[in-house]
Design a protein around this motif. Sequence first.
Motif, PDB file in Angstrom:
ATOM      1  N   ASP A   1       0.819  -1.229   0.069  1.00  0.00           N
ATOM      2  CA  ASP A   1       0.008   0.071   0.045  1.00  0.00           C
ATOM      3  C   ASP A   1       1.029   1.239   0.133  1.00  0.00           C
ATOM      4  N   HIS A   2       2.091   0.904  -0.185  1.00  0.00           N
ATOM      5  CA  HIS A   2       3.043   2.412  -0.303  1.00  0.00           C
ATOM      6  C   HIS A   2       3.405   2.500  -1.769  1.00  0.00           C
ATOM      7  N   GLU A   3       2.948   3.534  -2.387  1.00  0.00           N
ATOM      8  CA  GLU A   3       3.183   3.525  -3.683  1.00  0.00           C
ATOM      9  C   GLU A   3       4.551   3.562  -4.188  1.00  0.00           C
ATOM     10  N   LEU A   4       5.301   4.389  -3.270  1.00  0.00           N
ATOM     11  CA  LEU A   4       7.001   3.984  -3.858  1.00  0.00           C
ATOM     12  C   LEU A   4       7.564   3.025  -3.511  1.00  0.00           C
ATOM     13  N   VAL A   5       7.218   2.309  -2.788  1.00  0.00           N
ATOM     14  CA  VAL A   5       7.884   0.846  -2.329  1.00  0.00           C
ATOM     15  C   VAL A   5       7.188  -0.047  -3.656  1.00  0.00           C
ATOM     16  N   LEU A   6       6.069   0.009  -4.080  1.00  0.00           N
ATOM     17  CA  LEU A   6       5.478  -0.742  -4.885  1.00  0.00           C
ATOM     18  C   LEU A   6       6.119  -0.481  -6.354  1.00  0.00           C
ATOM     19  N   GLN A   7       6.248   0.906  -6.602  1.00  0.00           N
ATOM     20  CA  GLN A   7       6.761   1.391  -7.744  1.00  0.00           C
ATOM     21  C   GLN A   7       8.529   0.844  -7.888  1.00  0.00           C
ATOM     22  N   GLY A   8       9.139   0.970  -6.962  1.00  0.00           N
ATOM     23  CA  GLY A   8      10.546   0.503  -6.828  1.00  0.00           C
ATOM     24  C   GLY A   8      10.649  -0.997  -7.029  1.00  0.00           C
ATOM     25  N   LEU A   9       9.695  -1.912  -6.347  1.00  0.00           N
ATOM     26  CA  LEU A   9       9.689  -3.266  -6.707  1.00  0.00           C
ATOM     27  C   LEU A   9       9.422  -3.576  -8.191  1.00  0.00           C
ATOM     28  N   TYR A  10       8.353  -2.807  -8.562  1.00  0.00           N
ATOM     29  CA  TYR A  10       7.822  -3.029  -9.888  1.00  0.00           C
ATOM     30  C   TYR A  10       9.005  -3.035 -10.858  1.00  0.00           C
ATOM     31  N   GLU A  11       9.695  -1.903 -10.685  1.00  0.00           N
ATOM     32  CA  GLU A  11      10.890  -1.237 -11.727  1.00  0.00           C
ATOM     33  C   GLU A  11      11.876  -2.369 -11.828  1.00  0.00           C
ATOM     34  N   ARG A  12      12.358  -2.766 -10.741  1.00  0.00           N
ATOM     35  CA  ARG A  12      13.326  -3.611 -10.361  1.00  0.00           C
ATOM     36  C   ARG A  12      13.040  -5.028 -11.075  1.00  0.00           C
ATOM     37  N   LEU A  13      11.899  -5.632 -10.451  1.00  0.00           N
ATOM     38  CA  LEU A  13      11.651  -6.774 -11.068  1.00  0.00           C
ATOM     39  C   LEU A  13      11.229  -7.217 -12.426  1.00  0.00           C
ATOM     40  N   LYS A  14      11.079  -5.977 -13.034  1.00  0.00           N
ATOM     41  CA  LYS A  14      10.498  -6.236 -14.631  1.00  0.00           C
ATOM     42  C   LYS A  14      11.694  -6.191 -15.501  1.00  0.00           C
ATOM     43  N   ARG A  15      12.920  -5.751 -14.970  1.00  0.00           N
ATOM     44  CA  ARG A  15      14.197  -5.719 -15.420  1.00  0.00           C
ATOM     45  C   ARG A  15      14.817  -7.264 -15.822  1.00  0.00           C
ATOM     46  N   GLU A  16      14.133  -8.262 -14.896  1.00  0.00           N
ATOM     47  CA  GLU A  16      14.587  -9.581 -15.075  1.00  0.00           C
ATOM     48  C   GLU A  16      13.872 -10.223 -16.145  1.00  0.00           C
ATOM     49  N   GLU A  17      14.548 -10.634 -17.025  1.00  0.00           N
ATOM     50  CA  GLU A  17      14.018 -11.231 -18.316  1.00  0.00           C
ATOM     51  C   GLU A  17      13.056 -12.452 -18.121  1.00  0.00           C
TER      52      GLU A  17
ATOM     53  N   ALA B   1       0.636  -4.823 -10.509  1.00  0.00           N
ATOM     54  CA  ALA B   1       1.252  -4.084  -9.100  1.00  0.00           C
ATOM     55  C   ALA B   1       0.171  -3.509  -8.341  1.00  0.00           C
ATOM     56  N   PHE B   2      -0.150  -3.731  -7.405  1.00  0.00           N
ATOM     57  CA  PHE B   2      -1.534  -3.237  -6.759  1.00  0.00           C
ATOM     58  C   PHE B   2      -1.444  -2.499  -5.324  1.00  0.00           C
ATOM     59  N   THR B   3      -2.086  -1.511  -5.111  1.00  0.00           N
ATOM     60  CA  THR B   3      -2.008  -1.027  -3.595  1.00  0.00           C
ATOM     61  C   THR B   3      -3.463  -1.482  -2.900  1.00  0.00           C
TER      62      THR B   3
ATOM     63  N   LYS C   1      12.312  -6.778   5.405  1.00  0.00           N
ATOM     64  CA  LYS C   1      12.179  -5.662   4.306  1.00  0.00           C
ATOM     65  C   LYS C   1      13.590  -5.284   4.113  1.00  0.00           C
ATOM     66  N   GLU C   2      14.528  -5.624   4.872  1.00  0.00           N
ATOM     67  CA  GLU C   2      16.047  -5.246   4.843  1.00  0.00           C
ATOM     68  C   GLU C   2      16.805  -5.882   3.691  1.00  0.00           C
ATOM     69  N   SER C   3      15.970  -7.113   3.297  1.00  0.00           N
ATOM     70  CA  SER C   3      16.431  -7.993   2.160  1.00  0.00           C
ATOM     71  C   SER C   3      17.054  -7.072   0.929  1.00  0.00           C
ATOM     72  N   SER C   4      18.037  -7.571   0.106  1.00  0.00           N
ATOM     73  CA  SER C   4      18.545  -7.041  -0.961  1.00  0.00           C
ATOM     74  C   SER C   4      17.361  -7.500  -2.086  1.00  0.00           C
ATOM     75  N   TYR C   5      17.513  -6.648  -3.337  1.00  0.00           N
ATOM     76  CA  TYR C   5      16.740  -7.250  -4.507  1.00  0.00           C
ATOM     77  C   TYR C   5      17.320  -8.647  -4.841  1.00  0.00           C
ATOM     78  N   GLU C   6      18.541  -8.860  -4.661  1.00  0.00           N
ATOM     79  CA  GLU C   6      19.112  -9.941  -5.200  1.00  0.00           C
ATOM     80  C   GLU C   6      18.687 -11.232  -4.405  1.00  0.00           C
ATOM     81  N   GLU C   7      18.393 -11.087  -3.175  1.00  0.00           N
ATOM     82  CA  GLU C   7      17.748 -11.959  -2.292  1.00  0.00           C
ATOM     83  C   GLU C   7      16.459 -12.497  -2.731  1.00  0.00           C
ATOM     84  N   LEU C   8      15.620 -11.296  -2.760  1.00  0.00           N
ATOM     85  CA  LEU C   8      14.051 -11.470  -3.447  1.00  0.00           C
ATOM     86  C   LEU C   8      14.069 -12.164  -4.471  1.00  0.00           C
ATOM     87  N   ILE C   9      14.963 -11.679  -5.370  1.00  0.00           N
ATOM     88  CA  ILE C   9      14.731 -12.466  -6.941  1.00  0.00           C
ATOM     89  C   ILE C   9      15.113 -13.989  -6.730  1.00  0.00           C
TER      90      ILE C   9
END
Length: 199
Positions: free
Chosen positions: A9-25, A32-34, A105-113
């Motif tokens: 429900d935090h737009e900025l967090v959601l946007q960041g997640l979306y932008e980073r994950l969509k780069r993975e082929e 992406a929802f709030t 939430k402190e996990s890195s994007y690499e850990e999430l991916i």
Amino acid sequence: MIKIALIDDHELVLQGLYERLKREEKFEIVGAFTEVSELLLCLKYKEVDVLVADLMLKDSHGFDLVIEINQMAIETPKVILLSGFYETMLHKRALDIGVKAFLPKESSYEELISTIFNVYKGNQVIPETLIEDNKRYLLTETELQVLRLISEEFSNERIAKELFISRRTVDSHVSNICSKLNVSSRVGAVREAFKLNLL
């Protein structure tokens, strides 16, 4: 392609997640929802392999959301919960209701991916600390019986008669229970057991 839905429900967090994950082929971001209602609508009509969700949502708790999804007549996605709170019992509850991974939430994007790939393959991602804690809290059936009788204020002698075992065996069980629950007395064992929902 791994089809992913995101909710936070935090737009900025959601946007960041979306932008980073969509780069993975190998990832396709289905949505992406709030809002929980929008996510549920998406799950009804679109195929989603993995859902990445915030634990604390505006209108709903992540656990309630998972339970609601599990009750829908759909192929349920594998759920990864992200949380600012990271304590063992919370994580244990998440695994009990079918969550595949519970990341701080402190996990890195690499850990999430890496976690997304793991749960997609059907694995549960369990941190070392939880495995250690589970070993500690793993009481045998007899130890649980002894613990229940301790909570009813039975003496060791009375427990021995009740369970048809020797007094020495009861002493040994009580000692093991205290050790596993990391306490030094019978009272402490009962208090800790209630905290952990063992009684």
